[in-house]
Design an enzyme around this catalytic site. Structure first.
Site, PDB file in Angstrom:
ATOM      1  N   LYS A  22       0.790  -1.159  -0.041  1.00 38.24           N
ATOM      2  CA  LYS A  22       0.053   0.045  -0.199  1.00 38.24           C
ATOM      3  C   LYS A  22       0.802   1.188  -0.129  1.00 38.24           C
ATOM      4  O   LYS A  22       0.632   2.215  -0.768  1.00 38.24           O
ATOM      5  CB  LYS A  22      -0.898   0.040   1.175  1.00 38.24           C
ATOM      6  CG  LYS A  22      -1.475   1.321   1.473  1.00 38.24           C
ATOM      7  CD  LYS A  22      -2.449   1.364   2.655  1.00 38.24           C
ATOM      8  CE  LYS A  22      -1.752   1.616   4.092  1.00 38.24           C
ATOM      9  NZ  LYS A  22      -1.431   2.957   4.564  1.00 38.24           N
ATOM     10  N   ASN A  23       1.924   1.155   0.897  1.00 39.03           N
ATOM     11  CA  ASN A  23       2.674   2.483   0.987  1.00 39.03           C
ATOM     12  C   ASN A  23       3.719   2.631  -0.046  1.00 39.03           C
ATOM     13  O   ASN A  23       4.485   3.806  -0.099  1.00 39.03           O
ATOM     14  CB  ASN A  23       3.409   2.452   2.433  1.00 39.03           C
ATOM     15  CG  ASN A  23       2.250   2.535   3.506  1.00 39.03           C
ATOM     16  OD1 ASN A  23       0.986   2.998   3.373  1.00 39.03           O
ATOM     17  ND2 ASN A  23       2.811   2.038   4.707  1.00 39.03           N
ATOM     18  N   ARG A  93      -4.491  10.522   4.788  1.00 35.65           N
ATOM     19  CA  ARG A  93      -3.465  11.374   4.750  1.00 35.65           C
ATOM     20  C   ARG A  93      -2.538  11.380   3.770  1.00 35.65           C
ATOM     21  O   ARG A  93      -1.739  12.326   3.309  1.00 35.65           O
ATOM     22  CB  ARG A  93      -2.754  11.313   6.126  1.00 35.65           C
ATOM     23  CG  ARG A  93      -3.262  11.753   7.302  1.00 35.65           C
ATOM     24  CD  ARG A  93      -2.269  11.935   8.512  1.00 35.65           C
ATOM     25  NE  ARG A  93      -1.345  12.876   8.140  1.00 35.65           N
ATOM     26  CZ  ARG A  93      -0.107  12.559   7.699  1.00 35.65           C
ATOM     27  NH1 ARG A  93       0.181  11.730   7.017  1.00 35.65           N
ATOM     28  NH2 ARG A  93       0.563  13.765   7.441  1.00 35.65           N
ATOM     29  N   CYS A 117      -4.797  12.313  12.870  1.00 34.25           N
ATOM     30  CA  CYS A 117      -5.543  11.121  12.976  1.00 34.25           C
ATOM     31  C   CYS A 117      -5.338  10.537  14.084  1.00 34.25           C
ATOM     32  O   CYS A 117      -4.605  11.068  15.135  1.00 34.25           O
ATOM     33  CB  CYS A 117      -5.292  10.292  11.590  1.00 34.25           C
ATOM     34  SG  CYS A 117      -3.449   9.309  11.845  1.00 34.25           S
ATOM     35  N   ARG A 122       0.501  14.140  12.921  1.00 34.20           N
ATOM     36  CA  ARG A 122       0.823  14.154  11.693  1.00 34.20           C
ATOM     37  C   ARG A 122       1.225  15.079  10.827  1.00 34.20           C
ATOM     38  O   ARG A 122       0.422  15.717  10.035  1.00 34.20           O
ATOM     39  CB  ARG A 122      -0.362  13.418  10.969  1.00 34.20           C
ATOM     40  CG  ARG A 122      -0.799  11.812  11.363  1.00 34.20           C
ATOM     41  CD  ARG A 122       0.105  10.869  11.682  1.00 34.20           C
ATOM     42  NE  ARG A 122       0.745  10.336  10.447  1.00 34.20           N
ATOM     43  CZ  ARG A 122       0.060   9.142   9.640  1.00 34.20           C
ATOM     44  NH1 ARG A 122      -0.987   8.864  10.103  1.00 34.20           N
ATOM     45  NH2 ARG A 122       0.635   8.909   8.564  1.00 34.20           N
ATOM     46  N   ASP A 309       4.575   0.272  12.144  1.00 37.33           N
ATOM     47  CA  ASP A 309       3.448  -0.314  11.500  1.00 37.33           C
ATOM     48  C   ASP A 309       3.075  -1.667  12.168  1.00 37.33           C
ATOM     49  O   ASP A 309       2.231  -2.314  11.791  1.00 37.33           O
ATOM     50  CB  ASP A 309       3.122   0.065  10.082  1.00 37.33           C
ATOM     51  CG  ASP A 309       3.260   1.467   9.627  1.00 37.33           C
ATOM     52  OD1 ASP A 309       3.166   1.637   8.380  1.00 37.33           O
ATOM     53  OD2 ASP A 309       2.798   2.114  10.318  1.00 37.33           O
ATOM     54  N   ARG A 401      -8.717  -0.799   4.369  1.00 43.76           N
ATOM     55  CA  ARG A 401      -7.627   0.628   3.867  1.00 43.76           C
ATOM     56  C   ARG A 401      -6.514  -0.096   3.615  1.00 43.76           C
ATOM     57  O   ARG A 401      -5.703   0.456   2.445  1.00 43.76           O
ATOM     58  CB  ARG A 401      -7.545   1.525   5.112  1.00 43.76           C
ATOM     59  CG  ARG A 401      -8.575   2.289   5.347  1.00 43.76           C
ATOM     60  CD  ARG A 401      -8.396   3.596   6.367  1.00 43.76           C
ATOM     61  NE  ARG A 401      -7.379   4.298   5.466  1.00 43.76           N
ATOM     62  CZ  ARG A 401      -6.837   5.382   5.885  1.00 43.76           C
ATOM     63  NH1 ARG A 401      -7.271   5.914   7.184  1.00 43.76           N
ATOM     64  NH2 ARG A 401      -5.758   6.006   5.381  1.00 43.76           N
TER      65      ARG A 401
HETATM   66  C1  EPZ Z   1       4.341   6.818   6.300  1.00 46.00           C
HETATM   67  O1  EPZ Z   1       3.563   7.875   6.899  1.00 46.00           O
HETATM   68  C2  EPZ Z   1       3.350   5.587   6.229  1.00 46.00           C
HETATM   69  N1  EPZ Z   1       2.084   5.915   5.386  1.00 46.00           N
HETATM   70  C3  EPZ Z   1       2.643   5.230   7.606  1.00 46.00           C
HETATM   71  O2  EPZ Z   1       1.964   4.002   7.430  1.00 46.00           O
HETATM   72  C4  EPZ Z   1       3.979   4.887   8.606  1.00 46.00           C
HETATM   73  O3  EPZ Z   1       3.457   4.686   9.884  1.00 46.00           O
HETATM   74  C5  EPZ Z   1       5.006   5.887   8.589  1.00 46.00           C
HETATM   75  O4  EPZ Z   1       5.442   6.306   7.179  1.00 46.00           O
HETATM   76  C6  EPZ Z   1       5.991   6.025   9.326  1.00 46.00           C
HETATM   77  O5  EPZ Z   1       7.111   4.653   8.729  1.00 46.00           O
HETATM   78  C7  EPZ Z   1       2.527   5.790   4.036  1.00 46.00           C
HETATM   79  O6  EPZ Z   1       3.362   5.726   3.674  1.00 46.00           O
HETATM   80  C8  EPZ Z   1       1.114   6.132   3.175  1.00 46.00           C
HETATM   81  P1  EPZ Z   1       6.372  10.090   8.259  1.00 46.00           P
HETATM   82  P2  EPZ Z   1       4.143   9.298   6.805  1.00 46.00           P
HETATM   83  O7  EPZ Z   1       6.290  11.194   7.642  1.00 46.00           O
HETATM   84  O8  EPZ Z   1       5.132   9.518   5.636  1.00 46.00           O
HETATM   85  C9  EPZ Z   1       6.713  12.978  11.820  1.00 46.00           C
HETATM   86  C10 EPZ Z   1       0.362   2.656   7.670  1.00 46.00           C
HETATM   87  O9  EPZ Z   1      -0.280   2.143   8.765  1.00 46.00           O
HETATM   88  N2  EPZ Z   1       6.762  13.973  10.664  1.00 46.00           N
HETATM   89  O10 EPZ Z   1       7.566   8.989   8.103  1.00 46.00           O
HETATM   90  O11 EPZ Z   1       3.057  10.174   6.977  1.00 46.00           O
HETATM   91  C11 EPZ Z   1       5.551  12.299  12.241  1.00 46.00           C
HETATM   92  O12 EPZ Z   1       4.839  13.075  13.047  1.00 46.00           O
HETATM   93  C12 EPZ Z   1       0.659   4.132   7.824  1.00 46.00           C
HETATM   94  O13 EPZ Z   1       0.327   2.046   6.651  1.00 46.00           O
HETATM   95  C13 EPZ Z   1       7.244  15.503  11.210  1.00 46.00           C
HETATM   96  O14 EPZ Z   1       7.555  15.945  12.309  1.00 46.00           O
HETATM   97  O15 EPZ Z   1       5.020   9.208   8.144  1.00 46.00           O
HETATM   98  C14 EPZ Z   1       6.105  10.824  12.753  1.00 46.00           C
HETATM   99  O16 EPZ Z   1       6.225  11.067  14.117  1.00 46.00           O
HETATM  100  C15 EPZ Z   1       0.383   4.614   9.161  1.00 46.00           C
HETATM  101  N3  EPZ Z   1       6.977  16.193  10.153  1.00 46.00           N
HETATM  102  C16 EPZ Z   1       7.513  10.699  11.958  1.00 46.00           C
HETATM  103  O17 EPZ Z   1       7.930  12.096  11.685  1.00 46.00           O
HETATM  104  C17 EPZ Z   1       6.709  15.974   8.895  1.00 46.00           C
HETATM  105  O18 EPZ Z   1       6.516  16.936   8.074  1.00 46.00           O
HETATM  106  C18 EPZ Z   1       7.260   9.945  10.938  1.00 46.00           C
HETATM  107  O19 EPZ Z   1       6.297  10.052  10.023  1.00 46.00           O
HETATM  108  C19 EPZ Z   1       6.280  14.624   8.591  1.00 46.00           C
HETATM  109  C20 EPZ Z   1       6.495  13.650   9.650  1.00 46.00           C
END
Ligand code: EPZ
Length: 422
Positions: A22-23, A93, A117, A122, A309, A401
């Site tokens: 998915k990701n 998202r 969420c 996020r 995850d 999802r």
């Molecule tokens: C991706 O989300 C995945 N989703 C998430 O999977 C996964 O949990 C996450 O990466 C972490 O591995 C998809 O790829 C569609 P991040 P993403 O930006 O990219 C912080 C699932 O269950 N952050 O890597 O949105 C954030 O708050 C989903 O399949 C900032 O601070 O996650 C988090 O603590 C859930 N500022 C950390 O970084 C930003 O601008 C990692 O978030 C962006 C993120």
């Protein structure tokens, strides 16, 4: 809304085909916007989130066509309106990953701010920081991200590490935008997830010049134009990990067809420590239980660390293992929606901020429970597979999802699981 009913106690046996990730599918579908013409993506999982991404691309004016054999073709054509409305973004998202491609291709775009969420706030500050460094002017107006690039984006040196480590979709957005920028971009503190490697490979097939995929330093030499391409999505490592845990906790033997061992090293390491035998096979991965499960400690980290995850799924395994295990959630400190429902099934878990102390040896019993987010819902299915009696999971749209035909796949492995339409 559908429910899933499970009667626990059956050891799972047999093989299950792991679907496309998915990701990986979501950012790659967004990346098709960068080219003129039709890209064809195969091994696409049939998921609600993929349908939502298709709806977003169609709302932009692209032609999106699914064919039976897990393929989707996308032709951006003349993108009519670079606007992604809130009613689509709030359901997923990951919609945010059209921001980079649209900015690079059209020079102006409005995407509803995704907000938060259940697993956390996020934020998207790193996405916006990276795109601003490429020359975009970005304002937040009335809940929308309004991004403009009067001239062509310009390559830059960008540090994208945040206080929770690297950002997966932040890296994806900036990398995609940089492919059409003028000159060279270096992204330091880039995410190393296999899904980023998959996206970089697809971009390069389109004629981009991306180097360093899978490392913390990405180098992108901008080009004038990208061509449509064909690509097969990598298998879903989180789906695979979920079925590995299912094999472990039910004391069965499960073969995961198509799973990539090298994408799951941190998960394999912890499952072996807990007592599972994990073998590489030519078709994927085989798991079976060697001895009684024993509790392990988990700290979630950016790839190649233990994936957040998989945290909820491991909590179920720790709940029924011997001993006490500690989970430290370093990516989403509030990602514990599953705890309250697992307590209702008899788990013994104490939450302390970003930590959860899991006392093993619980005898889980079936109960009516409610899904809350994708991976928490998967944990409830796992708990139902081992609980005594019947578990009824409501709001299973959360599961749909990110898990393709979950009740069919588990039934084929011998689980007593069915979906009822409410
Ligand atoms: C991706 O989300 C995945 N989703 C998430 O999977 C996964 O949990 C996450 O990466 C972490 O591995 C998809 O790829 C569609 P991040 P993403 O930006 O990219 C912080 C699932 O269950 N952050 O890597 O949105 C954030 O708050 C989903 O399949 C900032 O601070 O996650 C988090 O603590 C859930 N500022 C950390 O970084 C930003 O601008 C990692 O978030 C962006 C993120």
């Amino acid at each position: 809304m559908d429910k899933i009913i499970i009667t626990g106690g059956e050891p799972l046996k047999g093989s299950v085909r792991i679907s496309g990730a998915k990701n990986s599918a979501l950012p790659i579908m967004a990346a098709t916007l960068l080219a003129e013409g039709t890209s064809v993506i195969s091994n696409i999982p049939h998921l609600r989130d993929v349908e939502t991404m298709a709806a977003i691309l169609r709302a932009l004016g692209a032609k999106v066509r699914f064919s039976g054999d897990s393929r989707v073709s996308v032709n951006p054509g003349k993108l009519i309106q670079p606007l992604v409305p809130y009613d689509l973004v709030r359901t997923m998202r990951a919609s945010i990953c059209v921001l980079g491609p649209l900015l690079a291709k059209l020079g102006s775009v409005k995407v509803a701010h995704p907000g938060g969420c259940v697993i956390g706030p996020r934020p998207i500050d790193l996405h916006l920081k990276g795109l601003r460094k490429l020359g975009a002017k970005i304002e937040i107006e009335h809940g929308y991200i309004v991004a403009e690039a009067k001239a062509r984006l310009k390559g830059s040196e960008i540090y994208l590490g945040g206080s929770f480590g690297s950002s997966v979709l932040g890296t994806a957005n900036v990398m995609m935008a940089a492919t059409l920028a003028k000159g060279r971009t270096v992204i330091e503190g880039a995410a190393c997830e296999p899904e980023i490697v998959d996206l970089a490979n697809f971009l390069n097939k389109m004629g981009a010049k991306v180097k360093g995929g899978g490392t913390h330093i990405l180098q992108i030499q901008g080009v004038k134009k990208l061509e449509p391409a064909e690509h097969a999505i990598i298998p879903d490592r989180i789906e695979a990990g979920t079925y590995m845990v299912a094999g472990a906790i039910t004391g069965g033997e499960v073969r995961l067809k198509g799973a990539r061992f090298e994408h799951l090293q941190a998960v394999v390491d912890k499952l072996e420590e807990a007592g599972l035998i994990v073998n590489r096979t030519k078709e994927g991965i085989k798991v079976h239980l060697r001895a009684k499960l024993k509790a392990v400690d988990i700290t979630t980290l950016p790839y190649p660390g233990f994936p957040t995850d998989m945290q909820a799924q491991m909590m179920v395994l720790m709940s029924i293992s011997e001993g006490i295990g500690v989970i430290i959630e370093r990516i989403y400190p509030d990602r514990f929606m599953h705890v309250s429902e697992l307590l209702r099934m008899g788990a013994n878990i104490m939450r302390e901020g970003p930590r959860a102390i899991v006392k093993g040896g619980a005898k889980l019993s079936g109960a009516p429970v409610m899904a809350s987010d994708l991976r928490a819902s998967a944990a409830l299915v796992l708990a139902g597979l081992v609980a005594e009696g019947e578990t009824e999971i409501s709001r299973v749209y959360h599961l749909d999802r990110g898990y393709e035909r979950i009740e069919e796949k588990f039934s084929k492995l011998g689980a007593r699981i069915r979906r009822v339409e409410e």
